[in-house]
Design a protein around this motif. Structure first.
Motif, short mmCIF file in Angstrom:
data_model
loop_
_atom_site.label_atom_id
_atom_site.label_comp_id
_atom_site.label_asym_id
_atom_site.label_seq_id
_atom_site.Cartn_x
_atom_site.Cartn_y
_atom_site.Cartn_z
N ASN A 1 6.23 -7.98 3.96
CA ASN A 1 6.82 -8.06 2.77
C ASN A 1 7.95 -6.94 3.02
O ASN A 1 7.95 -6.15 4.03
CB ASN A 1 5.97 -7.48 1.73
N PRO B 1 7.27 -1.65 7.04
CA PRO B 1 7.82 -2.71 7.81
C PRO B 1 8.36 -2.28 8.93
O PRO B 1 8.23 -2.81 10.07
CB PRO B 1 8.46 -3.80 7.05
N CYS C 1 10.30 0.92 0.78
CA CYS C 1 9.42 1.08 1.72
C CYS C 1 9.58 1.04 3.16
O CYS C 1 10.38 0.22 3.74
CB CYS C 1 8.14 -0.10 1.48
N MET D 1 0.83 -1.15 -0.06
CA MET D 1 0.12 0.13 -0.01
C MET D 1 0.70 1.31 -0.14
O MET D 1 1.65 1.44 0.78
CB MET D 1 -0.66 -0.21 1.33
N CYS E 1 9.63 -4.82 0.82
CA CYS E 1 9.78 -4.05 -0.54
C CYS E 1 11.08 -3.02 -0.13
O CYS E 1 10.84 -2.36 1.00
CB CYS E 1 8.60 -3.48 -0.90
N CYS F 1 3.19 -5.26 8.14
CA CYS F 1 3.64 -5.87 6.73
C CYS F 1 4.79 -6.82 6.72
O CYS F 1 5.70 -6.35 7.31
CB CYS F 1 3.79 -4.85 5.74
#
Ligand code: SF4
Length: 483
Positions: free
Chosen positions: A189, A197, A194, A1, A191, A187
């Protein structure tokens, strides 16, 4: 997102408050003390501000949209881009004047910027009394009391359990028809571009019954649409085991509720309650979810499926865990199971580290293939502490980033219009949300593909009506009511 607006637009942000994303609660609600809260960033943050308002309401706080009437000022922040944090610093400068006029006011910073900077924020911004991360909002009443006694407070502990499932959000800026329900937090993931996290922690899914209860309450209050929220809703997974995830693999007989199951549970509440969700992840979205969507008329046919890039080498550097072919296969599955009319939207990042002109062209050609209805589009903004900041040089010059972003936006505009033109002549079931922003003589709502539909007349909001489309723009369908 990721969910904001195109970076280039930000250059014009001062023109209207709406574009810079913050919203003040416009409810004047009575309580012995007054809370003024501003929210920035993604829908998760707006949803969290409703949780925060509920927690303080229990302490006797009402809300106000007049900052000078407030006893407590809270700013719920986003950290997704440098620009988002700079916007918050500008607001804190403005609150400096408020504090001069009212030295008893307590000022708190919440959300992802608070979590990223922690105590540093108290050092850098002397007017700030409180710093709380996204998992620490239950601590607000205690820290507000401490601040009233002159003691600054901080709590940025990230939890593995916290979902605020037992707290009924206070709906802010609500149209009384549509509402967001957060179904999970964090989250897993990673990425590479990003911060989420690091600012929102590990993934944890909320008890499905508490989500169904919240949706039923909203239905009773007259709401007719809920959007299930999560950084990556497709990895929603809940079991009765107290330590969810760790045991999931081991004990087969445990009842596990995955995202497709949850979608069906909410859709079965009432056929007049529409269900939407955001955000999906290309590596996790399953055919089971798509088939569940096709089985229920009231599960809306639109999917936000961020691609971020159309080039497999860049997707690898972004650590998105899928490549171009995998993404296209998911798009084909959506088209096969839900048809051409299903709305598909995306997030796109232009100018990621080492992106070549050819790789940029791959992003444009992916947009030619998918023909998105809408996208959130940005140029890459390096974020401290992310994998990309540690491993890759931010080597694409700003003017090239902006030129590539401009091309992505032009491509998107072309397809937004083209997709809307395909709807001319069609009739859609529209959920009326209220008066149109354009004219008092018109109403607006959205169709199942999440497109805004504007039409003449005066009809009660929260009801469904059939509208035949006769014209469109890139962002809106125009129609007339039919039987
Ligand atoms: S790490 Fe990836 S999936 Fe998770 S919130 Fe960030 S961009 Fe979305």
């Amino acid at each position: 997102m990721q969910g904001l607006i195109a970076d280039i637009d930000l250059i014009e942000e001062e023109k209207s408050t709406e574009t810079c994303g913050y919203k003040v609660s416009n409810e004047e609600e009575f309580g012995s003390k007054k809370l003024y809260i501003e929210s920035y960033g993604c829908q998760m943050n707006y949803s969290d501000s409703e949780i925060v308002t509920s927690i303080l309401r229990k302490e006797g706080f009402g809300t106000t949209s007049h900052v000078d009437q407030a006893d407590v000022i809270l700013i719920n922040t986003c950290s997704i881009r440098e620009k988002a944090e700079q916007t918050v610093r500008n607001r804190l400068n403005y609150f400096r004047g408020v504090k001069k006029r009212n030295s008893d006011v307590t000022i708190g910073v919440l959300g992802c910027m608070a979590e990223r900077l922690k105590a540093k924020l108290l050092e850098e911004e002397k007017i700030v009394d409180l710093v709380l991360g996204p998992d620490a909002y239950r601590d607000l009443p205690k820290l507000v009391k401490q601040a009233e006694d002159g003691e600054k407070g901080i709590n940025t502990f990230l939890s593995r359990e916290e979902t605020y499932a037992d707290i009924a959000p206070v709906r802010l800026n609500s149209n009384g028809v549509t509402a967001f329900i957060s179904i999970m937090r964090g989250c897993d993931n990673m990425c590479s571009f990003c911060v989420v996290p690091f600012t929102r922690g590990r993934e944890r899914s909320r008890d499905p019954q508490s989500i169904v209860n919240e949706a039923q309450n909203l239905l009773r209050q007259g709401y007719r649409e809920v959007t299930l929220l999560g950084q990556n809703v497709d990895s929603y997974k809940w079991s009765a085991n107290e330590n969810n995830k760790a045991r999931l693999e081991k004990s087969e007989e445990t009842e596990i509720v995955n995202f497709a199951n949850l979608l069906a549970m909410v859709a079965e509440i009432d056929p007049d309650l529409r269900v939407r969700f955001s955000t999906s992840h290309p590596k996790d979205i399953t055919d089971e979810v798509l088939h569940t969507m096709s089985e229920y008329e009231n599960i809306c046919k639109n999917i936000h499926l961020p691609a971020q890039s159309g080039n497999s080498r860049i997707l690898k550097l972004m650590n998105r865990t899928y490549d171009r072919e995998w993404y296209i296969e998911r798009i084909n599955a959506i088209r096969r199971i839900l048809g051409e009319e299903c709305g598909i939207t995306s997030d796109m990042i232009a100018g990621f580290c080492s992106e070549t002109e050819e790789e940029h062209q791959d992003t444009l050609s992916l947009m030619d293939y998918v023909k998105y209805d809408f996208s959130y589009m940005f140029f890459y903004s390096e974020r401290p502490g992310t994998l990309a900041a540690k491993k890759y040089e931010d080597d694409i010059p700003l003017e090239i980033k902006k030129r590539r972003l401009q091309e992505v936006m032009e491509k998107q505009r072309q397809y937004s219009i083209e997709r809307n033109q395909l709807d001319i002549g069609k009739t859609f079931k529209v959920l009326i949300e209220g008066r149109s922003k354009r004219s008092e003589l018109q109403m607006q709502g959205r169709n199942t593909a999440n497109k805004v539909v504007v039409f003449d007349g005066d009809y009660p909001k929260g009801t469904y009506i059939n509208v035949q489309i006769h014209d469109c723009s890139a962002g809106t369908l125009f129609g007339k009511v039919v039987a």
